[in-house]
Design a protein around this motif. Structure first.
Motif, PDB file in Angstrom:
ATOM      1  N   GLN A  54     -36.428 -19.625  23.451  1.00  0.00           N
ATOM      2  CA  GLN A  54     -35.605 -20.145  22.269  1.00  0.00           C
ATOM      3  C   GLN A  54     -35.132 -21.701  22.755  1.00  0.00           C
ATOM      4  N   GLN A  55     -34.659 -21.649  24.076  1.00  0.00           N
ATOM      5  CA  GLN A  55     -34.156 -22.973  24.546  1.00  0.00           C
ATOM      6  C   GLN A  55     -35.236 -23.804  24.746  1.00  0.00           C
ATOM      7  N   PHE A  94     -32.652 -16.778  16.056  1.00  0.00           N
ATOM      8  CA  PHE A  94     -33.331 -17.944  16.569  1.00  0.00           C
ATOM      9  C   PHE A  94     -33.052 -19.121  15.203  1.00  0.00           C
ATOM     10  N   THR A 113     -37.510 -14.700  23.643  1.00  0.00           N
ATOM     11  CA  THR A 113     -36.186 -14.637  24.460  1.00  0.00           C
ATOM     12  C   THR A 113     -35.364 -15.720  24.638  1.00  0.00           C
ATOM     13  N   ALA A 114     -34.168 -15.664  25.276  1.00  0.00           N
ATOM     14  CA  ALA A 114     -33.342 -16.672  25.132  1.00  0.00           C
ATOM     15  C   ALA A 114     -33.997 -18.032  25.830  1.00  0.00           C
ATOM     16  N   GLN A 115     -34.507 -17.684  26.866  1.00  0.00           N
ATOM     17  CA  GLN A 115     -35.202 -18.647  27.778  1.00  0.00           C
ATOM     18  C   GLN A 115     -36.330 -19.573  26.721  1.00  0.00           C
ATOM     19  N   ASP A 120     -29.030 -19.219  14.667  1.00  0.00           N
ATOM     20  CA  ASP A 120     -28.231 -19.818  15.824  1.00  0.00           C
ATOM     21  C   ASP A 120     -28.541 -21.471  15.954  1.00  0.00           C
TER      22      ASP A 120
END
Length: 478
Positions: free
Chosen positions: A89-90, A115, A85-87, A118
Motif C-alpha cells: 500500500q505504501q 486501502f 500488505t502495508a508495504q 485510509d
C-alpha cells in the motif's frame, strides 16, 4: 474395397478404440484469474496489448514490488481475493504521489476497502445495490452513465456496492439509478459506484465497486446474444484516462493477490468401461419395448426375420458409433494434422552424388507436407489476429486491417488471409476440392510465408530473427 466393407471395418475399429481406451474423465478444481473463462481477465490483457500498452504481469509479491520500482505508468488490480500488505500500500501510494503512477482498482467486495479509505477517503460497504426498474431478472444488474474526463459511456454493472465518499479527495464519476436501494434502507437514492482522484503531481486513481466490467463475460465481443451487455468501451475510457496520451504506456497487472489454483481432480473412470456400460444399457433399452430380455440373445431365435445375433450386433454398432462421436467431441480436442511423414531412407553405399541432386533430395516435399505447413502458418497468423485485433482471421475485415497497416496494405493483406484460409480449409478437410488445382506447392508456400512475414512486420512482429531461415519453428518476436 467397397463401401460396406469400409463401414464395417470403421465400426469395428471404433469398438476396439472405445473398449481399450486408456483415457479417464477429469474435472478442473478452480480457475486462474487470467484464463479465458468467463470470469477470467485474458481478454482484458489482449485488449491492452492491442491498444498499444506494454503489459507486465506480477504473479508474486516480490515481482510486484520489483516492477513498481521499474516505473510503470499504471497499476491495475481487479477483484482481488487477498488484501494488499502495508508495504505494498505504501509503495503504490508513494508512486502515485510522485505523479509517476496511476491506480485502477476494481473492488468487488471489501478486500482492499481499508486501502481506499485510509489513503483516499472512501468507504466500500460491500452491500449489493438493487435497482427495482432494472431490465434484467437479477435486479442487482443495472446500467449507469460514467463521465470520465469528458468521455461519457454507458456502463453495465453486475452486483456493485456503494462507495461512500468521506473526504474531499475522491470525485464521483458514476452512480446507480435514482430509484436504486440498498439493504437496510427503503429510501430510493443513487449510490456512487465509481470515483476518481488526482494528485497535484499528476498521479491518477480510479476506483469502481464491481470487477465484472473487466472480465471476459463483459469484454468479449462474441459473449452472449446480440445486444448483450458489453463493457469494452467503459474499460477503454478508464485506461485512456489513467494513461493519458504521450505518457509511458507500461501497465502493471497484479496477479499475486488471488487464491492459488487447485490441482485438477480426476474421477478415474476409464472411458472404455464407461462405453461398455452405455452400450449395454442402450441395447437393453432398445429391446425393452419389444418385450425382449437380455436372455433373448443367449437363447438364439430371430426378430423380424433377422437372426438375433445379427440384430443385436447391428444395434450395438449403431450405439457404438453414436458413443464414439460423443466421446470424440468432448475428449479428442486435438486438431488433426498430417504429421506422419515417412522416415527418409538412408543409402548404405554412395558411389557418386552431385550437389544439385543432394539439395533436391533435401528440399523436395510432397503435397501433404506443404498442406500441413499451410495449416500451421494459418494457426500462427490466426493467433496473432486474435491478439492484435481481438478476433480471428475469419471475421477480420479490410477496414480493421487498414487501421493498423494502412489502406493499400490492408487490401493486399485481406487477399492473403482469404487465400490462406482457403488452403487451411482444404488441409483440415473442411473443403473437399481445391479449385483451381494448385501445382506449384513449394512456390505457393514460400509466397504465403513471405506475405505472412510482411503482415507481421507491419504489426511490429516477426516469425524469424534477422538472417534466420524461413521456418515456422521460430517464436514470434516483437
Amino acid at each position: 474395397m467397397n463401401r460396406k466393407t469400409f463401414a464395417f471395418l470403421l465400426l469395428f475399429v471404433a469398438l476396439v478404440a472405445v473398449v481399450y481406451s486408456p483415457s479417464t474423465i477429469g474435472l478442473g478444481a478452480s480457475i486462474d484469474p487470467l484464463t479465458s473463462s468467463t470470469g477470467g481477465l485474458s481478454h482484458f490483457l489482449s485488449y491492452l496489448r492491442g491498444a498499444g500498452y506494454r503489459v507486465e504481469v506480477a504473479n508474486t509479491t516480490s515481482q510486484e514490488m520489483s516492477m513498481l520500482h521499474g516505473g510503470p505508468s499504471a497499476y491495475v488490480l481487479i477483484g482481488a481475493d487477498e488484501p494488499l500488505t502495508a508495504q505494498e500500500q505504501q509503495a503504490i501510494y508513494s508512486a502515485y504521489q510522485t505523479g509517476a503512477l496511476s491506480i485502477v482498482m476494481a473492488e468487488g467486495n471489501t478486500t482492499n476497502a481499508p486501502f481506499i479509505e485510509d489513503y483516499f477517503g472512501g468507504q466500500v460497504t460491500g452491500v449489493a445495490i438493487t435497482d427495482p426498474a432494472s431490465p434484467f431478472a437479477d435486479q442487482r444488474q443495472f446500467y449507469a452513465t460514467m463521465d470520465l474526463g469528458g468521455t461519457v459511456t454507458e456502463a453495465f454493472f453486475d452486483v456493485a456496492s456503494p462507495l461512500v465518499i468521506t473526504g474531499n479527495t475522491l470525485t464521483p464519476v458514476a452512480s446507480s439509478p435514482p430509484q436504486s436501494t440498498i439493504p437496510g434502507s427503503q429510501t430510493p437514492a443513487p449510490e456512487v459506484v465509481a470515483a476518481v482522484a488526482q494528485d497535484q503531481a499528476g498521479g491518477r486513481a480510479f476506483f469502481v465497486t464491481d470487477a465484472a466490467p473487466f472480465t471476459n463475460s463483459l469484454m468479449l465481443p462474441t459473449s452472449g446474444a446480440k445486444g448483450a451487455p458489453n463493457d469494452t468501451s467503459m474499460v477503454a475510457s478508464i485506461m485512456g484516462w489513467a494513461v493519458p496520451a504521450g505518457a509511458n504506456k507500461t501497465v502493471l497487472v497484479d496477479n499475486s493477490h488471488y487464491h492459488p489454483t487447485l490441482p485438477p481432480i480426476s474421477l478415474g473412470v476409464p472411458v472404455g468401461y464407461l462405453g461398455l456400460l452405455l452400450l449395454d444399457g442402450f441395447v437393453s433399452a432398445i429391446f425393452s419395448p419389444f418385450g425382449l430380455a437380455t436372455s433373448f440373445f443367449s437363447r438364439g431365435g430371430s426378430f423380424l426375420g433377422i437372426p438375433s445375433f445379427a440384430f443385436s450386433l447391428l444395434f450395438a454398432l449403431i450405439a457404438l458409433l453414436f458413443i464414439r462421436r460423443m466421446l470424440k467431441r468432448y475428449f479428442a480436442m486435438e486438431k488433426v494434422v498430417k504429421d506422419d511423414q515417412p522416415i527418409p531412407s538412408v543409402e548404405k553405399q554412395v558411389v557418386a552424388e552431385s550437389k544439385a541432386r543432394s539439395d533436391f533430395l533435401t528440399l523436395s516435399r510432397n503435397r501433404s507436407f506443404y498442406l500441413a505447413t499451410c495449416a500451421q502458418l494459418y494457426d500462427v497468423v490466426d493467433e496473432v489476429s486474435a491478439m492484435e485485433f481481438s478476433e480471428g482471421i475469419a471475421t477480420l475485415t479490410v477496414q480493421k486491417l487498414a487501421l493498423r497497416v494502412g489502406e493499400a496494405e490492408a487490401v493486399k493483406a485481406a487477399k492473403f488471409l482469404a487465400e490462406l484460409s482457403k488452403l487451411n480449409d482444404y488441409a483440415t478437410g473442411k473443403g473437399r476440392f481445391m479449385l483451381p488445382p494448385l501445382l506449384g506447392w513449394k512456390r505457393k508456400v514460400a509466397s504465403l510465408t513471405n506475405q505472412a512475414e510482411e503482415l507481421l512486420n507491419a504489426l511490429g512482429m516477426s516469425m524469424k530473427g534477422e538472417g534466420a531461415p524461413k521456418q515456422l519453428e521460430y517464436a514470434l518476436r516483437r
